[in-house]
Each structure stands twice: as structure tokens, then as C-alpha cells.
Design a protein around this motif. Structure first.
Motif, short mmCIF file in Angstrom:
data_model
loop_
_atom_site.label_atom_id
_atom_site.label_comp_id
_atom_site.label_asym_id
_atom_site.label_seq_id
_atom_site.Cartn_x
_atom_site.Cartn_y
_atom_site.Cartn_z
N GLN A 178 -5.03 7.91 50.80
CA GLN A 178 -3.95 8.77 50.31
C GLN A 178 -3.46 9.69 51.42
O GLN A 178 -2.25 9.84 51.64
N VAL A 179 -4.40 10.32 52.14
CA VAL A 179 -4.06 11.23 53.25
C VAL A 179 -3.30 10.47 54.33
O VAL A 179 -2.29 10.96 54.87
N GLU A 180 -3.75 9.26 54.67
CA GLU A 180 -3.10 8.46 55.71
C GLU A 180 -1.69 8.08 55.31
O GLU A 180 -0.77 8.10 56.14
N MET A 181 -1.50 7.72 54.04
CA MET A 181 -0.16 7.37 53.57
C MET A 181 0.78 8.57 53.64
O MET A 181 1.95 8.43 54.02
N GLU A 182 0.28 9.75 53.30
CA GLU A 182 1.09 10.97 53.38
C GLU A 182 1.46 11.28 54.82
O GLU A 182 2.60 11.66 55.12
N GLU A 183 0.50 11.12 55.73
CA GLU A 183 0.76 11.36 57.16
C GLU A 183 1.79 10.38 57.70
O GLU A 183 2.69 10.77 58.46
N ASN A 184 1.68 9.11 57.33
CA ASN A 184 2.63 8.09 57.79
C ASN A 184 4.04 8.36 57.26
O ASN A 184 5.02 8.18 57.98
N SER A 185 4.12 8.81 55.99
CA SER A 185 5.44 9.10 55.42
C SER A 185 6.09 10.28 56.12
O SER A 185 7.30 10.29 56.35
N ARG A 186 5.30 11.29 56.53
CA ARG A 186 5.84 12.44 57.25
C ARG A 186 6.33 12.03 58.64
O ARG A 186 7.34 12.53 59.11
N LYS A 187 5.60 11.10 59.28
CA LYS A 187 6.01 10.60 60.59
C LYS A 187 7.34 9.88 60.52
O LYS A 187 8.21 10.04 61.37
N ILE A 188 7.51 9.08 59.46
CA ILE A 188 8.76 8.33 59.29
C ILE A 188 9.92 9.29 59.10
O ILE A 188 10.98 9.14 59.69
#
Length: 334
Positions: free
Chosen positions: A315-325
Motif C-alpha cells: 500500500q505504501v509503495e503504491m502511494e509513493e509511486n502515485s505521488r511520483k507520477i
């Protein structure tokens, strides 16, 4: 004041949905265990029992498709499983679905309810493996460590089951195969959903329709025809009530799972499922008067905690990836 009332109402709704998920999910496991290996039913035909549950689920879905759903509760999407174009797209997934529910019930037939979660705990590990093989998706080190602890907990659980004299090799094999098929089913569902307009209910409707046909050769190969021919309790009202309850539970678990994800989130669903598995294990040991040692309980804690941590890390990784995008999009605009 009105906002507090709305928030309170939302929390009550979430509590009711999660409670329904727990009750239906735990009840389904115990009902299936009673059907598959109980002395009251005494029918040694696990695939026939699973096939009948598919018939019940299909009948409910067919009825809902005709009425358009339940007014005021939910709307059932329109569609038919007998469209050849859709059939060829969905059947490969339906084969995985059929093997998944067949091996899950075969696992439950041979292992105790208390060990059932451990026996099927490798789904997360297979998800990581197949995501890398099929989708070329890399997994972080901390998630891989969670998988290593899940395997470690699984090994301890198997070792302790053997030590306590309740280990079933064939049941454990079915559990591992069931975990493998669930992992493949989860991965390939994403590619098939566009064929059914992203409708989970239609996919469930079609899967049950095709599984009714796919189970027939499996029952023959498993030698269940002679068992069914010689079974003497078809006249028993109790037998058919049990079968019907099992089928309704099979349909209900799909509905409450989707509902829980809808009113909470996939992460909350995973955590709820993990906590439910813990409660289910405790209830099973009390219900069947099973005595387990501290090492056996440690294996459950290791698997449950590792699975919950894995879900949280993803979940944390998905949130981080979405912020990067989002950040990259802003940079391109500038």
C-alpha cells in the motif's frame, strides 16, 4: 453536528459490512467442512458438492440478471454467459476459477479448519513469483522478506501438524495448489475484466456458468460417479438443506467481499481478512476441542503478521509511486 452524524453513520455502515464479512466467511468455512468431511452428510464426493454450490450461485446470478438486481440495494449488470465472443475470452480464467475452488474444498476436506489458513497461506508468495515471471514486476526487499517469513511460518505449521499427528500431505498439497491457482486467477482477472465491462458480478456469473460444465469431467476423473450412484441419503431433507446453505454461503461470500472492498479499501479488506483468519483459527480449535502447542500458534502468528505487513508495505509503495507520477506530470507541465 450534521457532519458528525454523517461520519457516525459511515462508521456504523463499515462496522456492519465488516461484521457481515466475518460472519459469512467463517460460516462458509465451517459449513463446507461439515459438508466435505462431516459424518451427518457422509458423501465422499467433494467435487460434486463444489459443483452443486456453483449451480446455486449461477441460479442466484441468473435470477438477479433477469430482475436487474435487488431494488434499493444493488443493480445487477446486464449480460449473458452464452455469447461466444465473451465465452472464449473468459473460459481460460474460468478454468483457473474451477481449479481454485476445487482444490480449496479438497484441501478443507483433508485438513482441519484450524490449519486451513496455513495450508493456503502461500498465495502472497505465488503472487510475487508470478508477478515477476508474467508481468515483469519487481518486488521490494522488505516485501520479499515478508514472503520469506510466510514460507518460514508455513514450514513450522506443517512441521507441528506432523508432530501433533494431524498432518495431511494430500490436503497440504491441495492447499498449495489452491494458493497457486488463486494467485494466477488474481493476476489474470485484470486482463479479463475489460471483456465484461469491468463488472465483477458479471465475471462471477460467467465463471459459475462455465464451471458447471468444467466440473463434469473432473468429477468423472475423481471417480465420484460411483459414489453418487451408491449414495443413500438423497431422500434426506437435512442433506439438501445443508447443500443449499453451502451454495448460498458460496454466493454470499463473493457479495460481502466485494461490498467490504467497496466501503473500505483493498488494504482494509486484506487486514480484515487476516484478522478474520486469526479469529477463525481460534474458534476452530475451541469448536473441535483441539489442543495446540505454543510453536504451532507461533507459526500462525508469523504467517498472519507477515501477510498483514506485506499488504501494508505494498500500500505504501503504491502511494509513493502515485505521488511520483503526479510529480512528473507537474514537471512536464512546467
Amino acid at each position: 453536528m450534521e457532519e458528525q452524524s454523517d461520519l457516525c453513520g459511515r462508521y456504523i455502515k463499515i462496522f456492519v459490512v465488516v461484521a457481515c464479512y466475518w460472519i459469512v466467511s467463517i460460516a462458509t468455512v465451517f459449513v463446507n467442512k461439515s459438508l466435505l468431511s462431516g459424518q451427518e452428510v457422509a458423501l465422499d464426493a467433494p467435487l460434486f458438492i463444489t459443483w452443486f454450490q456453483c449451480i446455486v450461485s449461477f441460479t442466484i446470478c441468473f435470477s438477479l440478471s433477469r430482475t436487474g438486481g435487488i431494488p434499493g440495494i444493488f443493480k445487477f449488470p446486464k449480460g449473458t454467459p452464452w455469447n461466444l465472443d465473451i465465452m472464449w475470452k473468459v473460459i481460460p480464467l474460468s478454468i483457473m476459477f474451477t481449479l481454485m475452488i476445487a482444490t480449496n474444498n479438497l484441501c478443507l476436506k483433508y485438513v482441519g479448519v484450524s490449519f486451513y489458513y496455513i495450508g493456503r497461506s502461500l498465495t502472497t508468495v505465488f503472487n510475487v513469483i508470478f508477478s515477476w515471471i508474467l508481468l515483469r514486476q519487481r518486488t521490494s526487499f522488505r516485501c520479499m522478506m515478508c514472503c520469506a517469513f510466510i514460507v518460514f511460518g508455513f514450514y513450522i505449521g506443517v512441521d507441528q501438524e506432523e508432530l501433533l499427528g494431524s498432518f495431511s500431505l494430500i490436503g497440504t498439497i491441495y492447499g498449495v495448489v489452491g494458493s497457486l491457482m488463486l494467485s494466477l486467477y488474481s493476476i489474470f482477472t485484470k486482463s479479463v475484466l475489460p471483456s465484461v465491462n469491468q463488472e465483477i458480478w458479471l465475471l462471477s456469473y460467467y465463471n459459475n456458468a462455465y464451471s458447471i460444465i468444467l466440473f463434469l469431467p473432473l468429477m468423472v476423473l475423481n471417480g465420484e460417479l460411483s459414489v453418487l450412484w451408491n449414495y443413500e441419503n438423497y431422500h434426506s431433507t437435512y442433506f439438501w438443506i445443508q447443500m443449499l446453505i453451502g451454495g448460498i454461503c458460496g454466493f454470499a461470500i463473493g457479495y460481502v467481499t466485494s461490498l467490504q472492498i467497496k466501503v473500505t479499501s483493498p488494504l482494509t479488506h486484506n487486514i480484515s481478512g487476516t484478522a478474520k483468519a486469526c479469529a477463525q483459527t481460534v474458534i476452530a480449535t475451541q469448536w473441535y476441542n483441539e489442543v495446540k502447542n505454543s510453536t504451532w500458534w507461533s507459526s500462525n502468528i508469523i504467517v498472519l503478521a507477515s501477510t498483514a505487513l506485506y499488504a501494508r508495505f505494498k500500500q505504501v509503495e503504491m502511494e509513493e509511486n502515485s505521488r511520483k507520477i503526479v510529480s512528473d506530470d507537474k514537471k512536464s507541465l512546467v
